[in-house]
Design an enzyme around this catalytic site. Structure first.
Site, PDB file in Angstrom:
ATOM      1  N   TYR A  52       0.849  -1.191   0.000  1.00  0.00           N
ATOM      2  CA  TYR A  52       0.000   0.000   0.000  1.00  0.00           C
ATOM      3  C   TYR A  52       0.882   1.238   0.000  1.00  0.00           C
ATOM      4  O   TYR A  52       1.796   1.358   0.813  1.00  0.00           O
ATOM      5  CB  TYR A  52      -0.893  -0.006   1.243  1.00  0.00           C
ATOM      6  CG  TYR A  52      -1.781   1.196   1.378  1.00  0.00           C
ATOM      7  CD1 TYR A  52      -2.841   1.408   0.504  1.00  0.00           C
ATOM      8  CD2 TYR A  52      -1.573   2.123   2.397  1.00  0.00           C
ATOM      9  CE1 TYR A  52      -3.676   2.516   0.643  1.00  0.00           C
ATOM     10  CE2 TYR A  52      -2.398   3.229   2.545  1.00  0.00           C
ATOM     11  CZ  TYR A  52      -3.449   3.422   1.662  1.00  0.00           C
ATOM     12  OH  TYR A  52      -4.272   4.511   1.798  1.00  0.00           O
ATOM     13  N   ASP A  79       9.459   2.718  -0.380  1.00  0.00           N
ATOM     14  CA  ASP A  79       8.446   3.349   0.464  1.00  0.00           C
ATOM     15  C   ASP A  79       8.723   2.989   1.919  1.00  0.00           C
ATOM     16  O   ASP A  79       8.478   1.871   2.358  1.00  0.00           O
ATOM     17  CB  ASP A  79       7.056   2.856   0.030  1.00  0.00           C
ATOM     18  CG  ASP A  79       5.921   3.502   0.802  1.00  0.00           C
ATOM     19  OD1 ASP A  79       6.175   4.049   1.894  1.00  0.00           O
ATOM     20  OD2 ASP A  79       4.778   3.448   0.328  1.00  0.00           O
ATOM     21  N   LYS A 114       4.887   9.196   9.109  1.00  0.00           N
ATOM     22  CA  LYS A 114       4.660   8.638  10.441  1.00  0.00           C
ATOM     23  C   LYS A 114       5.677   9.111  11.477  1.00  0.00           C
ATOM     24  O   LYS A 114       5.541  10.210  12.003  1.00  0.00           O
ATOM     25  CB  LYS A 114       4.558   7.118  10.360  1.00  0.00           C
ATOM     26  CG  LYS A 114       3.393   6.659   9.450  1.00  0.00           C
ATOM     27  CD  LYS A 114       3.166   5.183   9.518  1.00  0.00           C
ATOM     28  CE  LYS A 114       2.087   4.729   8.551  1.00  0.00           C
ATOM     29  NZ  LYS A 114       0.745   5.221   8.875  1.00  0.00           N
TER      30      LYS A 114
END
Length: 458
Positions: A149, A257, A289
């Site tokens: 994702y 990523d 994050k």
């Protein structure tokens, strides 16, 4: 969920009803709705250290840590103090500021990048990195892996794991061969994914076949550095290096990523566990994050020659009103400065204790499972260990979501807040002390028995 008595949550239920009247599904990110596990989502009033407190007054040990960012736990006093001081100076200027320079320097010092551009979300970071890769190479095809994702970018929202995996029928396996993608959700036209190749993860043959057939059109290959959005599915030894070398050989860019793993799996993210040891670097990296310290902040960075193609130095346009926000960059900078080797050692030890105890409890209850990890991150698959490790999206799709739902609610009843989806990662923080860990350990045996009971004769 036989045998599980879920604590009443009338205040959460009332807020959820009000939210559903004004917000689709009552939530602002789908997995929060508890659709995958059933029951009433808990509305959290406050958090401190390793603990969440909901609006009904229930306390829970937090094993999602805001899906990764809270590396130091909630309301860390030094982060709070730095943020309060920054707020006192103003919240947004629309101009360059010192904190964004300091945070960029900190990221460059830790990660395999030479230049960094700040944005506001992981989705925005990946979208911008893809645009830059296409602009730099003059090519248009993007390669991704099923189950990875990369945010809700139209061109990448195909076989994307995470929330999509939670919403779809888990009995339908993901792609198992090389194919141009079809959209994973209504609202994404086929033209948006027509230039996206989706491959099975950890499959070198599929990667080689894709580059053999489309190599001169491939702008980049993007992958989670260690997938965590279908549960933790680590790259097999040497796989990321193979991807980097394949991209280089064909003139494509390797986009790693690290929105989830960056500064979370280790001090240097997943790259610190493989690339730094093996001697290779990705061309572009996306972050989020942890680097925002709990605020909406993200970034992408990479080689200086690639990043120089970004406006205003180069022709590839990208902009954002709140990019490099002084409050978010202050929180991120303070978090990273406090994220010492001792912090990672503590989190790693606590995660290991919880991981081993979870496996032991499930084994004692006779519940088939596989536990997988990378660095400080881990997840539990309710699958048959006789089938071997979970290597890709198809393997992850076999997890027993009914058993997980029973396990989830039994843990919630005993003051432990797990991810409300079987396809997510478990996170701990440096604030998870002996009391918090012991609360988890005490809850595990009954939760394992609840999972076993839910299986019946299956």
């Amino acid at each position: 969920m036989a045998g599980v008595s879920i604590p009443p949550a009338p205040e959460s239920a009332a807020l959820f009803a009000r939210a559903r009247a004004v917000t689709p599904g009552g939530v602002n990110s789908p997995v929060r709705a508890f659709n995958a596990v059933g029951g009433t989502p808990r509305f959290i009033r406050s958090a401190a250290g390793a603990w969440l407190t909901d609006v009904d007054g229930h306390e829970y040990v937090d094993l999602i840590c805001s899906w990764g960012p809270m590396l130091l736990g909630h309301a860390h006093p030094e982060v709070q103090a730095a943020v309060l001081a920054a707020v006192g100076r103003g919240t947004s200027y629309g101009t360059p500021t010192e904190p964004e320079v300091l945070l960029a320097e900190e990221i460059v010092a830790r990660a395999p990048v030479e230049r960094v551009r700040f944005v506001s979300s992981g989705t925005e970071a990946t979208m911008s990195a893809i645009r830059l890769a296409r602009g730099f190479t003059g090519r248009d095809v993007v390669v991704k892996f099923a189950g990875c994702y990369h945010g809700h970018v139209d061109s990448l929202l195909a076989s994307a794991g995470s929330g999509l995996a939670t919403l779809r029928d888990a009995s339908s396996p993901g792609p198992s061969g090389v194919a141009f993608a079809t959209p994973g959700t209504p609202g994404v036209p086929e033209s948006s994914t027509a230039l996206t190749l989706v491959l099975p993860y950890n499959d070198r043959g599929a990667v080689e076949a894709a580059f053999a057939e489309h190599g001169d059109r491939i702008a980049c290959l993007v992958t989670e550095a260690a997938p965590g959005n279908m549960g933790i599915v680590p790259p097999e030894p040497g796989f990321n290096r193979f991807l980097a070398e394949t991209c280089t050989r064909h003139g494509a860019l390797f986009v790693s990523d690290e929105v989830m793993t960056g500064f979370r799996a280790s001090r240097q993210g997943q790259w610190g566990l493989d690339g730094a040891v093996e001697g290779w670097r990705p061309d572009l990296v996306t972050f989020g994050k942890v680097m925002g310290g709990g605020f909406p902040a993200a970034a992408f960075g990479g080689r200086a020659d690639v990043m120089s193609q970004l406006s205003p130095d180069g022709p590839v346009y990208q902009a954002g009103t709140l990019s490099g926000n002084p409050i978010a960059t202050t929180a991120g900078l303070t978090t990273l400065r406090l994220a010492t080797d001792e912090v990672y050692a503590h989190i790693g030890a606590a995660a290991h204790t919880v991981k081993e105890a979870t496996a032991a409890a499930l084994t004692a209850a006779g519940v088939p499972h596989v536990v997988q990890s990378t660095g400080t991150m881990f997840s539990v698959f309710f699958t048959d260990p006789g089938d071997g490790p979970v290597r890709d999206f198809a393997d992850a799709s076999r997890t027993d979501t009914v058993a997980y739902a029973a396990f989830f609610h039994a843990m919630l009843e005993r003051q432990v807040y797990l991810p409300p989806s079987a396809y997510e990662t478990w996170f701990l923080s440096s604030a998870h002390d002996d009391r918090a860990v012991q609360t988890v350990l005490d809850a595990l045996p009954a939760a394992a028995e609840a999972a076993a009971a839910s299986r019946g004769d299956r």
